[in-house]
Scaffold this motif. Sequence first.
Motif, PDB file in Angstrom:
ATOM      1  N   ASP A  83     -18.074  24.952   7.225  1.00  0.00           N
ATOM      2  CA  ASP A  83     -19.339  24.217   7.239  1.00  0.00           C
ATOM      3  C   ASP A  83     -19.959  24.129   8.628  1.00  0.00           C
ATOM      4  OD1 ASP A  83     -18.875  23.763   4.515  1.00  0.00           O
ATOM      5  OD2 ASP A  83     -17.703  21.967   4.951  1.00  0.00           O
ATOM      6  N   ASP A  84     -19.137  23.849   9.624  1.00  0.00           N
ATOM      7  CA  ASP A  84     -19.616  23.762  11.008  1.00  0.00           C
ATOM      8  C   ASP A  84     -18.533  24.331  11.926  1.00  0.00           C
ATOM      9  OD1 ASP A  84     -20.688  23.239  13.454  1.00  0.00           O
ATOM     10  OD2 ASP A  84     -20.504  21.054  13.327  1.00  0.00           O
ATOM     11  N   PRO A  85     -18.508  25.658  12.100  1.00  0.00           N
ATOM     12  CA  PRO A  85     -17.445  26.287  12.887  1.00  0.00           C
ATOM     13  C   PRO A  85     -17.686  26.271  14.388  1.00  0.00           C
ATOM     14  CG  PRO A  85     -18.882  27.984  12.017  1.00  0.00           C
ATOM     15  CD  PRO A  85     -19.411  26.662  11.495  1.00  0.00           C
ATOM     16  N   SER A  86     -18.575  25.392  14.863  1.00  0.00           N
ATOM     17  CA  SER A  86     -18.972  25.433  16.274  1.00  0.00           C
ATOM     18  C   SER A  86     -17.790  25.238  17.222  1.00  0.00           C
ATOM     19  CB  SER A  86     -20.056  24.384  16.556  1.00  0.00           C
ATOM     20  OG  SER A  86     -19.634  23.088  16.172  1.00  0.00           O
ATOM     21  N   MET A  87     -16.835  24.365  16.878  1.00  0.00           N
ATOM     22  CA  MET A  87     -15.682  24.147  17.753  1.00  0.00           C
ATOM     23  C   MET A  87     -14.846  25.415  17.878  1.00  0.00           C
ATOM     24  SD  MET A  87     -14.417  20.351  16.563  1.00  0.00           S
ATOM     25  CE  MET A  87     -13.115  20.280  17.794  1.00  0.00           C
ATOM     26  N   ASN A  88     -14.681  26.121  16.763  1.00  0.00           N
ATOM     27  CA  ASN A  88     -13.906  27.356  16.787  1.00  0.00           C
ATOM     28  C   ASN A  88     -14.649  28.479  17.493  1.00  0.00           C
ATOM     29  OD1 ASN A  88     -11.210  27.306  15.215  1.00  0.00           O
ATOM     30  ND2 ASN A  88     -12.581  26.075  13.951  1.00  0.00           N
ATOM     31  N   LEU A  89     -15.950  28.531  17.294  1.00  0.00           N
ATOM     32  CA  LEU A  89     -16.742  29.537  18.000  1.00  0.00           C
ATOM     33  C   LEU A  89     -16.667  29.309  19.503  1.00  0.00           C
ATOM     34  CD1 LEU A  89     -19.855  29.648  15.652  1.00  0.00           C
ATOM     35  CD2 LEU A  89     -18.184  31.483  15.975  1.00  0.00           C
ATOM     36  N   ALA A  90     -16.721  28.031  19.911  1.00  0.00           N
ATOM     37  CA  ALA A  90     -16.643  27.715  21.335  1.00  0.00           C
ATOM     38  C   ALA A  90     -15.274  28.083  21.900  1.00  0.00           C
ATOM     39  CB  ALA A  90     -16.924  26.233  21.563  1.00  0.00           C
ATOM     40  N   ALA A  91     -14.214  27.824  21.130  1.00  0.00           N
ATOM     41  CA  ALA A  91     -12.865  28.164  21.590  1.00  0.00           C
ATOM     42  C   ALA A  91     -12.706  29.673  21.730  1.00  0.00           C
ATOM     43  CB  ALA A  91     -11.826  27.612  20.623  1.00  0.00           C
ATOM     44  N   GLY A  92     -13.238  30.438  20.777  1.00  0.00           N
ATOM     45  CA  GLY A  92     -13.176  31.892  20.867  1.00  0.00           C
ATOM     46  C   GLY A  92     -13.969  32.417  22.045  1.00  0.00           C
ATOM     47  N   ALA A  93     -15.163  31.857  22.269  1.00  0.00           N
ATOM     48  CA  ALA A  93     -15.996  32.296  23.396  1.00  0.00           C
ATOM     49  C   ALA A  93     -15.307  32.009  24.720  1.00  0.00           C
ATOM     50  CB  ALA A  93     -17.357  31.606  23.329  1.00  0.00           C
ATOM     51  N   GLU A  94     -14.647  30.853  24.813  1.00  0.00           N
ATOM     52  CA  GLU A  94     -13.939  30.511  26.043  1.00  0.00           C
ATOM     53  C   GLU A  94     -12.783  31.474  26.305  1.00  0.00           C
ATOM     54  OE1 GLU A  94     -11.425  26.786  27.977  1.00  0.00           O
ATOM     55  OE2 GLU A  94     -12.766  26.430  26.280  1.00  0.00           O
ATOM     56  N   LEU A  95     -12.061  31.847  25.238  1.00  0.00           N
ATOM     57  CA  LEU A  95     -10.987  32.830  25.388  1.00  0.00           C
ATOM     58  C   LEU A  95     -11.526  34.152  25.915  1.00  0.00           C
ATOM     59  CD1 LEU A  95      -8.444  32.740  22.387  1.00  0.00           C
ATOM     60  CD2 LEU A  95      -7.942  32.683  24.834  1.00  0.00           C
ATOM     61  N   LEU A  96     -12.657  34.564  25.377  1.00  0.00           N
ATOM     62  CA  LEU A  96     -13.226  35.849  25.778  1.00  0.00           C
ATOM     63  C   LEU A  96     -13.763  35.807  27.211  1.00  0.00           C
ATOM     64  CD1 LEU A  96     -15.048  36.888  22.492  1.00  0.00           C
ATOM     65  CD2 LEU A  96     -12.924  37.786  23.409  1.00  0.00           C
ATOM     66  N   GLU A  97     -14.190  34.644  27.661  1.00  0.00           N
ATOM     67  CA  GLU A  97     -14.625  34.528  29.060  1.00  0.00           C
ATOM     68  C   GLU A  97     -13.443  34.739  30.008  1.00  0.00           C
ATOM     69  OE1 GLU A  97     -16.548  30.838  29.727  1.00  0.00           O
ATOM     70  OE2 GLU A  97     -18.273  31.294  28.439  1.00  0.00           O
ATOM     71  N   ARG A  98     -12.274  34.276  29.590  1.00  0.00           N
ATOM     72  CA  ARG A  98     -11.079  34.392  30.438  1.00  0.00           C
ATOM     73  C   ARG A  98     -10.407  35.746  30.294  1.00  0.00           C
ATOM     74  NH1 ARG A  98      -7.146  30.240  28.896  1.00  0.00           N
ATOM     75  NH2 ARG A  98      -8.425  29.569  27.164  1.00  0.00           N
ATOM     76  N   TYR A  99     -10.496  36.324  29.100  1.00  0.00           N
ATOM     77  CA  TYR A  99      -9.824  37.592  28.816  1.00  0.00           C
ATOM     78  C   TYR A  99     -10.825  38.529  28.140  1.00  0.00           C
ATOM     79  CZ  TYR A  99      -5.667  34.795  29.697  1.00  0.00           C
ATOM     80  OH  TYR A  99      -4.736  33.970  30.277  1.00  0.00           O
ATOM     81  N   GLY A 100     -11.574  39.219  28.954  1.00  0.00           N
ATOM     82  CA  GLY A 100     -12.633  40.073  28.437  1.00  0.00           C
ATOM     83  C   GLY A 100     -12.140  41.299  27.704  1.00  0.00           C
ATOM     84  N   ASP A 101     -10.826  41.591  27.769  1.00  0.00           N
ATOM     85  CA  ASP A 101     -10.289  42.758  27.089  1.00  0.00           C
ATOM     86  C   ASP A 101      -9.961  42.485  25.629  1.00  0.00           C
ATOM     87  OD1 ASP A 101      -8.202  41.025  28.049  1.00  0.00           O
ATOM     88  OD2 ASP A 101      -6.765  42.550  27.415  1.00  0.00           O
ATOM     89  N   ILE A 102     -10.006  41.226  25.200  1.00  0.00           N
ATOM     90  CA  ILE A 102      -9.650  40.899  23.815  1.00  0.00           C
ATOM     91  C   ILE A 102     -10.580  41.626  22.851  1.00  0.00           C
ATOM     92  CG2 ILE A 102      -9.668  39.049  22.083  1.00  0.00           C
ATOM     93  CD1 ILE A 102      -8.592  37.161  24.203  1.00  0.00           C
TER      94      ILE A 102
END
Length: 212
Positions: A83-102
Amino acid sequence: MSPALDQVFKIGIGGPVGSGKTALIEALVPVLLQRGHSVGVVTNDIYTQEDAAHIRRTLDGVLDPERIVGVETGSCPHTAVRDDPSMNLAAGAELLERYGDIDTLLYESGGDNLTLTYSPLLADVYVFVLDTGEGDKMPRKRGPGITDSDLLVINKIDIAPYVRADLDVMSRDADRVREGRPVILTDCLTGTGVPEVADFLAGRRPACSPSA
């Protein structure tokens, strides 16, 4: 959605409490790594980060623990992944900022009932996990998780004889209610069926994925 999230393959894994979602991730990650993919994991618990901590311990020496993050949703699993995946989207985006190879993100929902589904914003592919310990009647109960998921995993097949679950019946009924959509039987502790799950995911991986 973060532009970076558009470029990775996002896998949602859901299912009832205790069905083996965490165990599937722990068995699947080494296979994905062996196949050349770079992996991040986001888990969901309502009030804790128990699943994330468990995966870090199990995959110690296999996957950098910093690539495994937990989200404390504070709400029912449906809200956080559908319904509101914003927290998960933010967590995924943060991971990708730290590990751009994912190139592969695994999202594990909190344990929920048979109606759990994933927002298409959060997951490109949705895997639903059932446990043979719940009984061979479970596929007949239907629900969107069982009937509409991209892949149904029937897990813990090793305990079937001890809980009087007939795997032939369970598999047959799953095939019938899913109208031919894929079903894979697994024992995540021994790895039975896990390569087949990885094969299915490989077939659904977008061509734009960096490691495709």
